[in-house]
Design an enzyme around this catalytic site. Structure first.
Site, PDB file in Angstrom:
ATOM      1  N   ASP A 248       0.800  -1.223   0.000  1.00 21.48           N
ATOM      2  CA  ASP A 248       0.000   0.000   0.000  1.00 21.48           C
ATOM      3  C   ASP A 248       0.834   1.276   0.000  1.00 21.48           C
ATOM      4  O   ASP A 248       0.297   2.381  -0.054  1.00 21.48           O
ATOM      5  CB  ASP A 248      -0.949   0.014   1.199  1.00 21.48           C
ATOM      6  CG  ASP A 248      -0.238  -0.058   2.549  1.00 21.48           C
ATOM      7  OD1 ASP A 248       1.005  -0.141   2.555  1.00 21.48           O
ATOM      8  OD2 ASP A 248      -0.929  -0.053   3.585  1.00 21.48           O
TER       9      ASP A 248
ATOM     10  N   HIS B 219       2.992   0.771   4.611  1.00 20.54           N
ATOM     11  CA  HIS B 219       3.704  -0.184   5.456  1.00 20.54           C
ATOM     12  C   HIS B 219       5.172  -0.319   5.060  1.00 20.54           C
ATOM     13  O   HIS B 219       5.995  -0.719   5.878  1.00 20.54           O
ATOM     14  CB  HIS B 219       3.015  -1.557   5.393  1.00 20.54           C
ATOM     15  CG  HIS B 219       1.769  -1.640   6.219  1.00 20.54           C
ATOM     16  ND1 HIS B 219       0.584  -1.080   5.813  1.00 20.54           N
ATOM     17  CD2 HIS B 219       1.535  -2.197   7.433  1.00 20.54           C
ATOM     18  CE1 HIS B 219      -0.337  -1.306   6.735  1.00 20.54           C
ATOM     19  NE2 HIS B 219       0.225  -1.976   7.730  1.00 20.54           N
TER      20      HIS B 219
ATOM     21  N   ASP C 281      -3.744  -7.330   3.861  1.00 19.88           N
ATOM     22  CA  ASP C 281      -3.859  -7.202   5.320  1.00 19.88           C
ATOM     23  C   ASP C 281      -5.002  -6.252   5.649  1.00 19.88           C
ATOM     24  O   ASP C 281      -4.945  -5.487   6.619  1.00 19.88           O
ATOM     25  CB  ASP C 281      -2.543  -6.722   5.939  1.00 19.88           C
ATOM     26  CG  ASP C 281      -2.468  -6.970   7.450  1.00 19.88           C
ATOM     27  OD1 ASP C 281      -3.354  -7.681   7.977  1.00 19.88           O
ATOM     28  OD2 ASP C 281      -1.554  -6.455   8.103  1.00 19.88           O
TER      29      ASP C 281
ATOM     30  N   ALA D 138      -1.891  -0.380  11.962  1.00 17.30           N
ATOM     31  CA  ALA D 138      -2.669  -1.535  12.430  1.00 17.30           C
ATOM     32  C   ALA D 138      -3.330  -2.276  11.275  1.00 17.30           C
ATOM     33  O   ALA D 138      -4.377  -2.876  11.436  1.00 17.30           O
ATOM     34  CB  ALA D 138      -3.725  -1.071  13.435  1.00 17.30           C
TER      35      ALA D 138
END
Length: 379
Positions: free
Chosen positions: A243, A246, A269, A306
């Site tokens: 993305d 991360h 994720d 997260a």
């Protein structure tokens, strides 16, 4: 049904071709123009359906919620990004919550649903390391045991296909070996393992690494850590969240060019926040998270990452256009590589006669023109 394009992905390159689909399978692959077709996609790229082996939820549903209709809403929605199959992924929680979660997935798989195929369950936790737990709730992290895992697998009706664990906490690699011998792919993740401990885990059956760079020991030129192992272990798969949040574009490029075309795996994720507005708040693993303007999810308490809200077609665009990863490396990482890693490459991951008719038609900007799940158009 027969579709065609002047750009069909066959044998790691684009060919002008027709694809004939029948009873959910690819019945034939023919030269372009051979037969009368139902749809001619012109110059649009036709590629294999995308496979996401690490995704927690979407559209306000999380695997741990154990909600049948939420799971069915998820399977129907993610076809818009070209996802044709996936592993419903858990997060560390109590025995009761995890048991309910895997039972729910098994029930929906048994009773039926529409859209992307649920290939099984990715069991992320509760066998993790405390230091690298990330957003996983520490009060439910426990030592791995074969006995407990067997109970979860029984509740899941055998559908746990992939497990993330800190293998250095697995005494004598007992669960690692058990899973490897019983058709469950072991992935090292949320782990404090050294480079050498990772090598021992590989020797005992570990086959993959979970979201490389995140939730693991970093690379240092004198202490190579799990990131160093991800680079060096050429035949170990490695998931990576593409993305751009991360990991930087340069880090993505470094990883892909190190792994080559056959062992990198793009994952989303994605959390239940996927498909919800920027600024929205959600509870994930008992922790409150907020969605930032760039689409990333952060813990409200610590501001730490997260998870993501990534769409796979956007991940493909990021890899090719931003991280400058070769197209075949990028595409393999969301098609044939995850299929091979979890043992379904006999029917998924490539456009070949006899395989499932899971197909994506991409526009030039990587938006999805059409998705076919088992030969059925989804738009």
């Amino acid at each position: 049904m027969i579709i065609q394009s002047k750009q069909v992905w066959i044998a790691d390159q684009f060919f002008p071709a027709q694809i004939e689909m029948e009873d959910g399978k690819i019945k034939n692959v023919l030269d372009y123009g051979t037969k009368e077709v139902d749809v001619d996609y012109g110059e649009k790229r036709i590629v294999p359906g995308f496979i996401d082996i690490h995704c927690h939820g979407a559209y306000e549903f999380d695997t741990n919620d154990a909600n049948e209709e939420g799971l069915r809403r998820w399977t129907k929605g993610i076809v818009d990004e070209g996802c044709t199959s996936f592993l419903a992924t858990t997060i560390t929680q109590s025995v009761e919550v995890l048991t309910g979660a895997v039972k729910n997935v098994a029930k929906v798989m048994r009773e039926g649903y529409e859209g992307a195929e649920i290939l099984g369950i990715h069991f992320e936790g509760p066998y993790l390391d405390m230091k690298y737990k990330g957003a996983q709730p520490e009060q439910y992290i426990v030592k791995p045991t074969i006995e407990q895992f067997k109970a979860y697998q029984e509740a899941a009706e055998g559908h746990i296909k992939y497990i993330t664990m800190a293998t250095e906490t697995d005494e004598d690699f007992a669960l690692t070996e058990y899973c490897a011998k019983n058709g469950v792919t072991v992935s090292i993740g949320h782990s404090n393992a050294t480079y050498e401990q990772a090598a021992m885990a590989w020797a005992h059956g570990a086959k993959s690494m979970t979201h490389v760079y995140n939730g693991m020991t970093p690379f240092n030129h004198r202490a190579n850590g799990l990131v160093g192992a991800a680079y060096r272990f050429r035949t170990m798969y490695g998931e990576i969240i593409c993305d751009g949040n991360h990991s930087t574009y340069a880090a993505l490029n470094n990883f892909y060019m190190s792994k080559g075309p056959d062992y990198s795996i793009m994952v989303s994720d994605a959390l239940m926040a996927k498909g919800t507005p920027i600024g929205s708040h959600h509870i994930f693993g008992g922790n409150e998270i907020e969605i930032y303007p760039d689409g990333s999810a952060h813990l409200v308490s610590t501001k730490g990452l997260a998870g993501s809200t990534l769409n796979l077609n956007k991940g493909l665009r990021i890899l090719v256009e931003k991280a400058m990863v070769p197209f075949n490396y990028a595409l393999n990482s969301v098609t044939i590589n995850p299929a091979t890693c979890i043992g379904v490459a006999d029917r998924k991951g490539s456009i070949q006669v006899g395989k499932d008719a899971d197909i994506v038609v991409l526009n030039d900007d990587y938006s999805v023109e059409q998705t076919y799940c088992m030969g059925k158009p989804q738009k």
